[in-house]
Design an enzyme around this catalytic site. Structure first.
Site, PDB file in Angstrom:
ATOM      1  N   ASP A 291       0.316  -7.266   9.319  1.00  0.00           N
ATOM      2  CA  ASP A 291      -0.625  -6.506  10.130  1.00  0.00           C
ATOM      3  C   ASP A 291      -0.051  -6.409  11.545  1.00  0.00           C
ATOM      4  OD1 ASP A 291      -2.971  -5.263  10.852  1.00  0.00           O
ATOM      5  OD2 ASP A 291      -4.139  -7.095  10.985  1.00  0.00           O
ATOM      6  N   THR A 292      -0.420  -7.325  12.431  1.00  0.00           N
ATOM      7  CA  THR A 292       0.172  -7.312  13.773  1.00  0.00           C
ATOM      8  C   THR A 292       1.633  -7.766  13.733  1.00  0.00           C
ATOM      9  OG1 THR A 292      -0.463  -9.602  14.201  1.00  0.00           O
ATOM     10  CG2 THR A 292      -2.054  -7.906  14.824  1.00  0.00           C
ATOM     11  N   GLY A 293       1.989  -8.559  12.715  1.00  0.00           N
ATOM     12  CA  GLY A 293       3.357  -9.084  12.606  1.00  0.00           C
ATOM     13  C   GLY A 293       3.509 -10.455  13.248  1.00  0.00           C
TER      14      GLY A 293
ATOM     15  N   THR B  77       2.196 -13.435  12.571  1.00  0.00           N
ATOM     16  CA  THR B  77       2.400 -14.553  11.642  1.00  0.00           C
ATOM     17  C   THR B  77       3.847 -14.581  11.153  1.00  0.00           C
ATOM     18  OG1 THR B  77       0.116 -14.217  10.895  1.00  0.00           O
ATOM     19  CG2 THR B  77       1.499 -15.658   9.549  1.00  0.00           C
ATOM     20  N   LEU B  78       4.322 -13.440  10.654  1.00  0.00           N
ATOM     21  CA  LEU B  78       5.674 -13.411  10.077  1.00  0.00           C
ATOM     22  C   LEU B  78       6.752 -13.564  11.131  1.00  0.00           C
ATOM     23  CD1 LEU B  78       5.634 -10.918   7.119  1.00  0.00           C
ATOM     24  CD2 LEU B  78       6.060 -13.361   7.108  1.00  0.00           C
TER      25      LEU B  78
ATOM     26  N   LYS C 259       0.778  -2.745   7.113  1.00  0.00           N
ATOM     27  CA  LYS C 259      -0.081  -1.883   7.949  1.00  0.00           C
ATOM     28  C   LYS C 259       0.687  -1.588   9.229  1.00  0.00           C
ATOM     29  CE  LYS C 259      -4.472  -4.111   6.975  1.00  0.00           C
ATOM     30  NZ  LYS C 259      -5.669  -4.691   7.636  1.00  0.00           N
TER      31      LYS C 259
ATOM     32  N   ARG D 150     -11.061 -12.683  -3.558  1.00  0.00           N
ATOM     33  CA  ARG D 150      -9.656 -12.935  -3.891  1.00  0.00           C
ATOM     34  C   ARG D 150      -9.368 -12.690  -5.375  1.00  0.00           C
ATOM     35  NH1 ARG D 150      -7.162 -15.553   0.457  1.00  0.00           N
ATOM     36  NH2 ARG D 150      -8.414 -17.062   1.593  1.00  0.00           N
TER      37      ARG D 150
HETATM   38  P1  IMP Z   1      -0.628 -10.644  11.173  1.00  0.00           P
HETATM   39  O1  IMP Z   1      -0.148 -11.912  11.823  1.00  0.00           O
HETATM   40  O2  IMP Z   1      -1.572  -9.883  12.069  1.00  0.00           O
HETATM   41  O3  IMP Z   1       0.464  -9.780  10.633  1.00  0.00           O
HETATM   42  O4  IMP Z   1      -1.601 -11.112  10.041  1.00  0.00           O
HETATM   43  C1  IMP Z   1      -1.278 -11.290   8.746  1.00  0.00           C
HETATM   44  C2  IMP Z   1      -2.397 -12.061   8.070  1.00  0.00           C
HETATM   45  O5  IMP Z   1      -3.677 -11.548   8.437  1.00  0.00           O
HETATM   46  C3  IMP Z   1      -2.313 -11.878   6.583  1.00  0.00           C
HETATM   47  O6  IMP Z   1      -1.552 -12.878   5.972  1.00  0.00           O
HETATM   48  C4  IMP Z   1      -3.756 -11.955   6.154  1.00  0.00           C
HETATM   49  O7  IMP Z   1      -4.135 -13.291   5.941  1.00  0.00           O
HETATM   50  C5  IMP Z   1      -4.535 -11.432   7.323  1.00  0.00           C
HETATM   51  N1  IMP Z   1      -4.893 -10.005   7.135  1.00  0.00           N
HETATM   52  C6  IMP Z   1      -4.431  -8.940   7.812  1.00  0.00           C
HETATM   53  N2  IMP Z   1      -4.979  -7.792   7.375  1.00  0.00           N
HETATM   54  C7  IMP Z   1      -5.804  -8.138   6.355  1.00  0.00           C
HETATM   55  C8  IMP Z   1      -6.648  -7.380   5.465  1.00  0.00           C
HETATM   56  O8  IMP Z   1      -6.761  -6.143   5.517  1.00  0.00           O
HETATM   57  N3  IMP Z   1      -7.337  -8.101   4.552  1.00  0.00           N
HETATM   58  C9  IMP Z   1      -7.257  -9.470   4.445  1.00  0.00           C
HETATM   59  N4  IMP Z   1      -6.482 -10.205   5.255  1.00  0.00           N
HETATM   60  C10 IMP Z   1      -5.755  -9.558   6.209  1.00  0.00           C
END
Ligand code: IMP
Length: 178
Positions: free
Chosen positions: A105-107, A109-110, A133, A167
């Site tokens: 999503d935002t990136g 975490t990864l 996304k 889930r």
């Molecule tokens: P990021 O650090 O924003 O890329 O977040 C990634 C994490 O956010 C994913 O591993 C999910 O746990 C959670 N996440 C992001 N978008 C969704 C969604 O549409 N549905 C459920 N979990 C989401």
């Protein structure tokens, strides 16, 4: 499927289409890592269903491990704060690591996990995510294997949750709150 009060689900990706895509990701990973041993690292909890299908589509000697990071909690917006809740049980030094995520999503975490694995001395680090996304990205992360690109909508099912719900659904669906 029984939904929770005030919530409605609209299927976005059907189980069969997900299966077909996962099979082709598995074939590509098998070709790319031929002759190597893989360590797949699933990011809990959302990736566990994808991980279970993906490993069965990879025809290589492999090991698995899991990490858990701080998540969104009850909110559906990223806090921007990333924290390790559960660390790996195996060392990654000298190993070929493939990080398996449900959605980028935002990136944030990864981006954190990618740097973390590289600093621990992995021979190589690649990322495989079922969903992407791109419109919400805050930091660029290398996405080596990607299942589906989806719009900026909150989705559940096939391992993904909202407040731990949904889930178990075989499809990935949009969550609509009424
Ligand atoms: P990021 O650090 O924003 O890329 O977040 C990634 C994490 O956010 C994913 O591993 C999910 O746990 C959670 N996440 C992001 N978008 C969704 C969604 O549409 N549905 C459920 N979990 C989401």
């Amino acid at each position: 499927m029984q939904t929770f009060p005030g919530e409605r689900l609209e299927p976005l990706l059907r189980h069969q289409d997900i299966q077909t895509r996962v099979q082709s990701l598995g074939k590509r990973i098998t070709l790319d890592y031929t002759g190597k041993e893989l360590l797949l690292v699933g990011i809990l909890k959302g990736s566990f269903v994808f991980m279970a299908d993906l490993i069965r589509s990879i025809d290589l000697p492999l090991a698995i491990d899991f990490m858990a990071m701080s998540s969104y909690g009850a909110a559906t917006k990223s806090s921007g704060v990333v924290r390790i809740l559960k660390d790996l049980e195996q060392g990654v030094d000298g190993r070929h690591v493939l990080v398996v995520e449900d959605v980028v999503d935002t990136g944030l975490t990864l981006n954190y996990i990618y740097g973390h694995m590289r600093s621990r001395g992995a021979a190589s680090v690649k990322i495989c995510s079922l969903l992407d996304k791109p419109s919400r990205r805050q930091v660029a992360v290398p996405l080596h294997y990607k299942g589906f690109e989806i719009p900026d909508e909150f989705v559940v099912g096939y391992g993904l949750d909202v407040d731990e719900r949904y889930r178990n659904l075989p499809d990935v669906s949009r969550l609509i709150r009424e």
